[in-house]
Design an enzyme around this catalytic site. Structure first.
Site, short mmCIF file in Angstrom:
data_model
loop_
_atom_site.label_atom_id
_atom_site.label_comp_id
_atom_site.label_asym_id
_atom_site.label_seq_id
_atom_site.Cartn_x
_atom_site.Cartn_y
_atom_site.Cartn_z
N HIS A 43 -2.08 -1.53 7.10
CA HIS A 43 -1.68 -1.64 5.68
C HIS A 43 -0.79 -0.73 5.27
CE1 HIS A 43 -5.06 1.42 5.94
NE2 HIS A 43 -4.32 2.23 4.73
N GLU A 92 -19.27 -4.24 23.58
CA GLU A 92 -18.49 -5.52 23.74
C GLU A 92 -17.41 -5.55 22.92
OE1 GLU A 92 -22.62 -6.49 24.78
OE2 GLU A 92 -21.67 -5.40 23.35
N HIS A 104 -4.18 3.59 -3.42
CA HIS A 104 -4.16 3.10 -2.15
C HIS A 104 -3.33 1.85 -2.03
CE1 HIS A 104 -5.93 1.60 1.60
NE2 HIS A 104 -5.88 0.38 1.04
N HIS A 139 0.91 -1.07 0.12
CA HIS A 139 0.17 -0.03 0.02
C HIS A 139 1.02 1.39 -0.08
CE1 HIS A 139 -2.53 -3.39 1.53
NE2 HIS A 139 -3.09 -2.61 1.28
#
Length: 677
Positions: free
Chosen positions: A67, A403, A261, A27
């Protein structure tokens, strides 16, 4: 003229790009855009020592946008961590020290495994909580042993994940002033402009959650502005997000476009980038002046490290017990036992609550909380008070109905070091934090998760609150102990095992309903995963019943009934199947001999996980449909979890012969007995 700092930033950019281009995978967008903030943070602000990457009082750094690993590896290499140029050249290759996303415990200098977006900021929150808690608990007058910051670098994708909202609310509520998050605000995500998917005002969002918010507008070049923002954030009483406005793929022909990207640069694009950055070096070549810049920074950081080492030596001399607590990996388990006698009835959630208190009383570094269910899970520590912004030494954390945020924070607390922690919810809601449990298993963290209300026996709350598939699905997860104890004795044994576990998480599954305490479980070898609970009188049993949790006492009663009919079976309790799978072949063969094919597994959960234990001729009495709302006892009876149904199921095993007044009979039935009857 370009400053030496800017040259160093460009070196990071090109080194990262060359790593990605060499293997044609990675990336480059974030590597180019986030390099200025990463460089400024590491070289101008952060405290660390590459010769001791696990230094306890180092500043922590979480690359939540995992990434961008090429950028992190380039930073670690130039800062003299144990990463060579050859390691960088092996980026994303099998077995290399530079995997595709950062992996804690694999690469020196990586504080957390990241990649699943959003979890990194949650782990950073947990690290900051641990720093605040341990400082309050262990620092002494004149001995500020624990005094450091936690930093995270997040992308737009991280902040879109729902867990990020849970995490930032926790941080704001607890006023974690030593948490500073750098936002790579390039307004681009993988599929296109951020505006395609989001219209959030991040400043309003973070301020509403109790954070300070700063902006650096020229994030591609304004190193001084980034440094000033970070140092200002260090002075505030709140956690801070710094929005550093950057350009994805800075300097390339596709700068600002989502296509940069995750696509390696072509040779022509690298040439354009090199010209833009005034970079003339061949791939992987770093000028001596750049290496000297980094070396000087590393040398300056040594002074604080050495001062702290001297402080810790004195601390160990004056406070040896506290020092041991901070550095030991396991918990003391003396006195962790069941307080109940055989024949008494108690829910394993209640038995677990008592073991929890026993562990906490013997281990000051043990703390945790619940997702707003402590009173139901029975996980509130009776001593130690609440963890708050004004009482950070408190041991009970109110995670709220969060959670996933809770679980990521727990992992961060463990990664920080110095703590052992637990978090709890209903088992059915464990699906909300499954990804964080998986991350704990990947990172080999001994995080303790507790899931109460273990089955359809929950009853009146109905199918939304009755777990069915959770046991099987979590058991499919590598490196995770899923433990479903049969009674108070097995529960105490489970806590002793979890307290001594170093390299894997545990999920303790407890019952709402009361269960009889069994004489047979007093010395339960939970650590072996499964064991013979009640042996047959015959040398070779007629069959084997395997059970877990609340079904174990039913299996014992069924054994007695079968014996009246002349059928002599062995009962095996298997509270932790993966531990059983890890035993030597000889042990597994002794418990489940291959020659005994008449086998029945009994568990109020999905049946599929039991296939390998019962074999082709065995059967499973399980639950392969959702539950219903009604009285728990009536519901379990309706679903076939009675002594009579177990006896009938054993009689009807394909290889079982029932002798009566007539000829011998063999019964054939569908493999899965468990449905609604």
């Amino acid at each position: 003229m370009i400053s030496q700092d800017q040259v160093a930033v460009n070196a990071l950019r090109m080194l990262g790009v060359d790593m990605i281009s060499r293997v044609k995978s990675g990336h480059p967008g974030i590597t180019l855009g986030a390099a200025p903030m990463a460089y400024t943070l590491f070289e101008k602000v952060m405290q660390f020592n590459p010769a001791d990457p696990n230094w306890f009082n180092r500043d922590r750094f979480v690359l939540s946008a995992g990434h961008g690993s090429a950028l992190l590896y380039a930073l670690l290499h130039l800062n003299e961590f144990q990463l060579s140029i050859d390691d960088l050249k092996a980026f994303r290759q099998l077995g290399s020290k530079t995997p595709g996303h950062p992996e804690s415990g694999w690469t020196p200098g990586v504080d957390a495994s990241t990649g699943p977006l959003g979890q990194g900021i949650g782990m950073a929150v947990g690290m900051a909580m641990a720093e605040r808690h341990l400082a309050a608990l262990y620092n002494r007058s004149g001995y500020p042993l624990i005094d450091h910051y936690t930093y995270a670098l997040v992308g737009d994708g991280d902040l879109m994940e729902g867990v990020s909202q849970e995490a930032i609310n926790l941080a704001g509520n607890y006023q974690l002033s030593k948490l500073i998050v750098l936002h790579d605000a390039n307004h681009v995500s993988l599929d296109g402009p951020l505006s395609d998917a989001s219209c959030e005002n991040q400043e309003q969002r973070f301020r509403a959650a109790g954070w300070d918010y700063l902006t650096v507008k020229a994030g591609d070049t304004d190193l001084r502005g980034i440094e000033q923002a970070i140092k200002h954030a260090q002075t505030t009483a709140k956690p801070t997000l710094i929005a550093v406005q950057t350009t994805l793929g800075y300097g390339t022909p596709l700068a600002g476009d989502h296509r940069v990207h995750g696509a390696p640069l072509k040779a022509a694009d690298r040439a354009v980038l090199a010209k833009f950055l005034n970079w003339s070096e061949r791939p992987f070549a770093i000028p001596a002046t750049v290496r000297q810049t980094f070396a000087e920074v590393v040398a300056k950081k040594q002074a604080r490290y050495l001062k702290w080492q001297h402080l810790f030596t004195e601390y160990q001399r004056r406070f040896p017990q506290a020092a041991r607590e901070l550095t030991q990996a396991t918990l003391a388990v003396n006195g962790v036992k069941s307080n109940y006698q055989p024949g008494e009835w108690v829910a394993t959630r209640q038995a677990s609550a008592e073991n929890l208190q026993q562990i906490a009383s013997a281990n000051p570094q043990f703390w945790g909380g619940a997702a707003d269910l402590a009173s139901s899970n029975k996980t509130k520590l009776s001593e130690g008070g609440r963890f708050t912004s004004t009482t950070p030494q408190g041991k009970n954390v109110s995670f709220g109905v969060r959670e996933f945020g809770m679980a990521t924070a727990l992992n961060g607390m463990i990664l920080h070091g110095g703590s052992r922690v637990f978090g709890s919810t209903f088992l059915v809601f464990s699906d909300y934090f499954r990804s964080a449990v998986r991350s704990a298993a990947l990172m080999k963290l001994p995080t303790i998760f507790i899931g109460s209300h273990d089955s359809i026996a929950v009853g009146e709350d109905g199918p939304t609150h009755e777990p069915v598939e959770q046991l099987a699905s979590f058991r499919a997860m590598p490196n995770l102990d899923v433990i479903r104890p049969a009674d108070a004795n097995e529960t105490a044994a489970a806590w002793r095992m979890m307290a001594q576990t170093k390299h894997r998480p545990s999920l303790l599954v407890t019952s709402r309903q009361a269960l009889p305490v069994l004489e047979e479980t007093v010395e339960a070898p939970i650590e072996r995963g499964g064991y013979i609970l009640a042996e047959a009188k015959k040398q070779i049993p007629d069959g084997i019943i395997i059970a877990t949790g609340s079904e174990v006492h039913l299996a014992l009663a069924a054994k007695a009934k079968l014996m009246e009919e002349g059928i002599d079976v062995r009962v095996v309790s298997m509270p932790c199947p993966n531990r059983f799978d890890g035993q030597p072949v000889a042990y597994r063969e002794r418990i489940l001999p291959s020659q005994i094919e008449n086998r029945l597994a009994v568990e109020m959960g999905a049946s599929q996980a039991w296939d390998k234990y019962v074999g082709l001729k065995g059967k499973v009495l399980g639950v392969d449909r959702f539950g219903l709302s009604g009285d728990g006892a009536e519901l379990t009876k309706a679903y076939g979890f009675t002594v009579e149904k177990i006896v009938a199921a054993v009689r009807e095993l394909p290889g079982m012969v029932i002798r009566g007044g007539g000829d011998a009979l063999a019964f054939e039935r569908p493999r899965y007995m468990a449905s609604f009857i």
